[in-house]
Write a protein that holds these residues in place. Structure first.
Motif, PDB file in Angstrom:
ATOM      1  N   UNK A  27      35.809 100.845  13.424  1.00 36.79           N
ATOM      2  CA  UNK A  27      35.055 100.712  14.677  1.00 36.79           C
ATOM      3  C   UNK A  27      33.919  99.714  14.514  1.00 36.79           C
ATOM      4  N   UNK A  28      33.230  99.779  13.387  1.00 32.60           N
ATOM      5  CA  UNK A  28      32.131  98.836  13.136  1.00 32.60           C
ATOM      6  C   UNK A  28      32.661  97.412  13.001  1.00 32.60           C
ATOM      7  N   UNK A  29      33.828  97.264  12.375  1.00 34.57           N
ATOM      8  CA  UNK A  29      34.440  95.933  12.257  1.00 34.57           C
ATOM      9  C   UNK A  29      34.848  95.406  13.633  1.00 34.57           C
ATOM     10  N   UNK A  30      35.329  96.296  14.496  1.00 35.39           N
ATOM     11  CA  UNK A  30      35.687  95.879  15.856  1.00 35.39           C
ATOM     12  C   UNK A  30      34.445  95.415  16.610  1.00 35.39           C
ATOM     13  N   UNK A  31      33.337  96.117  16.413  1.00 34.91           N
ATOM     14  CA  UNK A  31      32.086  95.710  17.065  1.00 34.91           C
ATOM     15  C   UNK A  31      31.623  94.353  16.524  1.00 34.91           C
ATOM     16  N   UNK A  32      31.781  94.145  15.219  1.00 40.62           N
ATOM     17  CA  UNK A  32      31.442  92.853  14.621  1.00 40.62           C
ATOM     18  C   UNK A  32      32.346  91.754  15.167  1.00 40.62           C
ATOM     19  N   UNK A  33      33.622  92.069  15.363  1.00 40.21           N
ATOM     20  CA  UNK A  33      34.573  91.127  15.959  1.00 40.21           C
ATOM     21  C   UNK A  33      34.112  90.702  17.347  1.00 40.21           C
ATOM     22  N   UNK A  34      33.701  91.675  18.161  1.00 40.52           N
ATOM     23  CA  UNK A  34      33.243  91.355  19.508  1.00 40.52           C
ATOM     24  C   UNK A  34      31.958  90.521  19.476  1.00 40.52           C
ATOM     25  N   UNK A  35      31.106  90.825  18.520  1.00 39.39           N
ATOM     26  CA  UNK A  35      29.872  90.039  18.381  1.00 39.39           C
ATOM     27  C   UNK A  35      30.196  88.602  17.981  1.00 39.39           C
ATOM     28  N   UNK A  36      31.196  88.435  17.105  1.00 36.77           N
ATOM     29  CA  UNK A  36      31.609  87.082  16.708  1.00 36.77           C
ATOM     30  C   UNK A  36      32.149  86.307  17.906  1.00 36.77           C
ATOM     31  N   UNK A  37      32.913  86.975  18.757  1.00 41.03           N
ATOM     32  CA  UNK A  37      33.419  86.323  19.972  1.00 41.03           C
ATOM     33  C   UNK A  37      32.272  85.976  20.913  1.00 41.03           C
ATOM     34  N   UNK A  38      31.299  86.857  20.995  1.00 48.41           N
ATOM     35  CA  UNK A  38      30.135  86.593  21.843  1.00 48.41           C
ATOM     36  C   UNK A  38      29.395  85.341  21.362  1.00 48.41           C
ATOM     37  N   UNK A  39      29.336  85.164  20.030  1.00 51.15           N
ATOM     38  CA  UNK A  39      28.657  84.008  19.445  1.00 51.15           C
ATOM     39  C   UNK A  39      29.565  82.780  19.356  1.00 51.15           C
ATOM     40  N   UNK A  40      30.788  82.911  19.870  1.00 50.73           N
ATOM     41  CA  UNK A  40      31.771  81.822  19.840  1.00 50.73           C
ATOM     42  C   UNK A  40      32.038  81.374  18.406  1.00 50.73           C
ATOM     43  N   UNK A  41      32.278  82.367  17.533  1.00 51.30           N
ATOM     44  CA  UNK A  41      32.555  82.105  16.126  1.00 51.30           C
ATOM     45  C   UNK A  41      33.993  82.545  15.824  1.00 51.30           C
ATOM     46  N   UNK A  42      34.981  81.695  16.102  1.00 49.36           N
ATOM     47  CA  UNK A  42      36.386  82.101  15.951  1.00 49.36           C
ATOM     48  C   UNK A  42      36.771  82.416  14.513  1.00 49.36           C
ATOM     49  N   UNK A  43      36.158  81.745  13.548  1.00 48.37           N
ATOM     50  CA  UNK A  43      36.487  81.991  12.149  1.00 48.37           C
ATOM     51  C   UNK A  43      36.084  83.414  11.749  1.00 48.37           C
ATOM     52  N   UNK A  44      34.885  83.834  12.133  1.00 52.32           N
ATOM     53  CA  UNK A  44      34.435  85.194  11.854  1.00 52.32           C
ATOM     54  C   UNK A  44      35.305  86.213  12.597  1.00 52.32           C
ATOM     55  N   UNK A  45      35.691  85.883  13.808  1.00 53.54           N
ATOM     56  CA  UNK A  45      36.549  86.780  14.595  1.00 53.54           C
ATOM     57  C   UNK A  45      37.886  86.990  13.891  1.00 53.54           C
ATOM     58  N   UNK A  46      38.501  85.904  13.421  1.00 50.47           N
ATOM     59  CA  UNK A  46      39.781  86.021  12.709  1.00 50.47           C
ATOM     60  C   UNK A  46      39.619  86.847  11.438  1.00 50.47           C
ATOM     61  N   UNK A  47      38.513  86.638  10.749  1.00 45.40           N
ATOM     62  CA  UNK A  47      38.242  87.388   9.520  1.00 45.40           C
ATOM     63  C   UNK A  47      38.176  88.886   9.811  1.00 45.40           C
TER      64      UNK A  47
END
Length: 213
Positions: A27-47
């Motif tokens: 769940x925390x990783x999913x929240x981090x994923x959404x935060x990466x998308x919010x920051x327009x960081x596709x590399x972090x999102x894929x990670x």
């Protein structure tokens, strides 16, 4: 049934706790994923999608270990069906977190809406409450606290239901791009479904407490 305390075989409770700890990480990783998308960081999102895949794989091993132990144990601390249902429902939560994360890749989601961020926050809160409830199951002296925590999970699921309705309403009012509408609709539904699975865990835990306390 078993009085105020469960029989000695505590390994099942250790496995429940280990599984739900992985769910919290997911769940925390999913929240981090959404935060990466919010920051327009596709590399972090894929990670983070890959991180969630790894978490789900570890949880699958715990599920298999629990089922194996169930078959090998003569006297279980809970009804066998209750154990099987609980570990299965816990597994459903992480499966759906993984589904939501993979949908980001499948639908080529490149940014997170405020609604997606809010869903992820509700999911994290729900899974942490799930952890609170399941980690106290080894003693029915905790029954009142467990039942109150289950009510918190039901409340969060209801909050997610409302958020889904509001998100869909806004989407159909404001989104002009049909492809974008379809993609966001799918993501919203997958995120809300995670809270439904948390609700399912709470239902099983509540039934266990009412049956055994």
């Amino acid at each position: 049934m078993f009085g105020r305390f469960m029989p000695k075989e505590a390994k099942f409770f250790d496995l429940f706790t280990a599984h739900v700890e992985e769910a919290v990480k997911g769940a925390e990783a999913l929240e981090t994923l959404m935060d990466a998308l919010k920051r327009r960081d596709p590399e972090e999102a894929r990670k983070m999608v890959l991180v969630i895949d790894e978490i789900e794989s570890r949880a699958d091993i715990i599920t298999r270990d629990t089922i194996s132990l169930l078959h090998a144990t003569f006297i279980t601390p809970l009804d066998r069906n209750e154990i099987h249902q609980l570990i299965s429902r816990l597994d459903d939560v992480l499966d759906n977190i993984q589904d939501a994360a993979q949908a980001v890749t499948m639908y080529d989601i490149r940014y997170a809406t405020p609604e997606m961020i809010h869903f992820a926050q509700i999911i994290t809160s729900s899974v942490k409450k799930m952890h609170e409830a399941s980690s106290q199951l080894s003693s029915m002296d905790n029954s009142a606290t467990i039942l109150a925590t289950c009510k918190d999970i039901y409340r969060l699921e209801a909050e997610a239901d409302v958020l889904l309705l509001e998100s869909m309403s806004k989407l159909f009012r404001e989104e002009q791009d049909v492809r974008e509408l379809v993609r966001l609709k799918a993501i919203y539904e997958k995120l809300e479904e995670v809270t439904d699975r948390c609700d399912g865990v709470a239902n099983i835990i509540e039934a266990i407490v009412l049956e055994n306390s």
